[in-house]
Design an enzyme around this catalytic site. Structure first.
Site, PDB file in Angstrom:
ATOM      1  N   ASP A   1       0.794  -1.239   0.000  1.00  0.00           N
ATOM      2  CA  ASP A   1       0.000   0.000   0.000  1.00  0.00           C
ATOM      3  C   ASP A   1       0.827   1.290   0.000  1.00  0.00           C
ATOM      4  OD1 ASP A   1      -2.003  -1.854   0.196  1.00  0.00           O
ATOM      5  OD2 ASP A   1      -2.527  -1.400   2.272  1.00  0.00           O
TER       6      ASP A   1
ATOM      7  N   LYS B   1      -6.377  -4.894  -3.299  1.00  0.00           N
ATOM      8  CA  LYS B   1      -6.942  -5.634  -2.165  1.00  0.00           C
ATOM      9  C   LYS B   1      -8.020  -4.780  -1.500  1.00  0.00           C
ATOM     10  CE  LYS B   1      -3.321  -4.497   1.265  1.00  0.00           C
ATOM     11  NZ  LYS B   1      -4.147  -3.754   2.238  1.00  0.00           N
TER      12      LYS B   1
ATOM     13  N   CYS C   1      -2.053  -3.134   7.695  1.00  0.00           N
ATOM     14  CA  CYS C   1      -2.044  -4.017   6.527  1.00  0.00           C
ATOM     15  C   CYS C   1      -0.806  -4.905   6.455  1.00  0.00           C
ATOM     16  CB  CYS C   1      -2.202  -3.192   5.254  1.00  0.00           C
ATOM     17  SG  CYS C   1      -3.820  -2.380   5.137  1.00  0.00           S
TER      18      CYS C   1
END
Length: 248
Positions: A41, A150, A183
Site C-alpha cells: 500500500d 486488495k 495491513c
C-alpha cells in the site's frame, strides 16, 4: 536440526536456503527463487500529504525516508531475482467493494468514516483511478512485477495472492510498506497461518498512529508470527549470496 542453524523453510533433505539474513529473534535463511518482496500500500493515500491518512489525522511526515528505503529493497530484490509484489488498497468508485453497514469494514475503516464526516471527500479517498489510490511517484512497478488490488487489510483476503505464490513455489515473504500495525501485520499474520515464513524490513515500514504502535507491531511479529530485519541487512545478505554464485 543443528542448534545454531538459521530459521526458515527446509526442503525434504533438510537443506535450508542459501541466503541467511540477520534478523530478530534469530537469523532466517531463504532461497531467492522461493521468495517475494511485498510492498504494501505505498499509495498517496498512505504516504503523501493530502492523502487519506493525512486527511484522517494521521502523521505522514516521516514517510519520505521509508519510501527511499523501500526503493533500495526493491532494487536489491530485483538484482537477486526476487519477484516484487505490489499491493494497492481500495475499492471501486461507488465503494460497493467496501461493504455497507452490514460489514465491520464500513464501521472501522477510517477512510470511510472520514468521507461520511466530510462528504466533499466522497469518491476521492481510496477509490480506484484516483490520485489517492495511485502508488507514490517514487515507486514504480516494472514488467514482471505483480500488482494486486486488495479490498481489506490483509493481502490474502479476496485476492489471488496465495494461489500465485504457491504456483511459483514461494515459501518466504519479505514485507515493506504502510501501515506496519494494520495491513503489513495483517498480511504477514495471514501468511503465517498459510505456512509462509514472513520477514519485515522494519525501517522500510511505517505505522498508522503514534510510534509506539510501530514498536508494538514489530515486537508482536518477532515474538509470535515472523522475523524482523532491516534494509541494509537485506542488501548485504543478497550481495553476499550473489558473490558466492559468481564463478571465480
Amino acid at each position: 536440526m543443528e542448534a545454531d542453524a538459521p530459521a526458515g523453510y527446509r526442503d525434504p533433505s533438510g537443506r535450508h536456503g542459501a541466503v541467511t539474513l540477520p534478523a530478530r529473534p534469530e537469523p532466517i535463511a531463504f532461497d531467492a527463487d522461493a521468495t517475494v518482496l511485498i510492498v504494501v500500500d505505498m499509495q498517496n493515500a498512505y504516504a503523501t500529504k493530502g492523502g487519506y491518512l493525512d486527511l484522517a489525522g494521521f502523521d505522514v511526515s516521516a514517510t519520505g525516508p521509508v519510501i527511499e528505503r523501500i526503493a533500495r529493497a526493491v532494487a536489491a530484490a530485483r538484482a537477486a531475482g526476487i519477484r516484487v509484489v505490489w499491493f494497492q488498497n481500495g475499492w471501486d468508485p461507488d465503494y460497493v467493494e467496501a461493504g455497507g453497514p452490514g460489514s465491520p469494514n464500513w464501521h472501522k475503516s477510517n477512510a470511510l468514516k472520514t468521507m461520511r464526516r466530510r462528504p466533499e471527500m466522497n469518491q476521492r479517498l481510496l477509490a480506484k483511478g484516483t490520485w489517492d489510490y495511485a502508488l507514490v511517484d517514487a515507486l514504480t512497478p516494472e514488467p514482471g512485477d505483480i500488482v494486486l488490488p486488495k479490498p481489506r487489510y490483509s493481502g490474502f483476503y479476496n485476492t489471488p495472492l496465495d494461489s500465485m505464490l504457491r504456483a511459483r513455489g514461494i515459501r518466504t515473504l519479505v514485507f515493506t510498506g504502510i501501515a506496519t500495525n494494520v495491513c503489513v501485520e495483517s498480511t504477514l499474520r495471514d501468511g503465517y497461518h498459510r505456512e509462509y515464513f514472513g520477514i519485515v524490513l522494519a525501517d522500510a515500514t511505517h505505522q498508522a498512529g503514534p510510534p509506539a504502535l510501530q514498536e508494538g507491531a514489530l515486537r508482536n511479529i518477532e515474538t509470535f508470527f515472523g522475523w524482523v530485519s532491516d534494509v541494509a541487512a537485506f542488501e548485504a545478505a543478497l550481495s553476499s549470496d550473489e558473490a558466492r554464485r559468481i564463478p571465480a
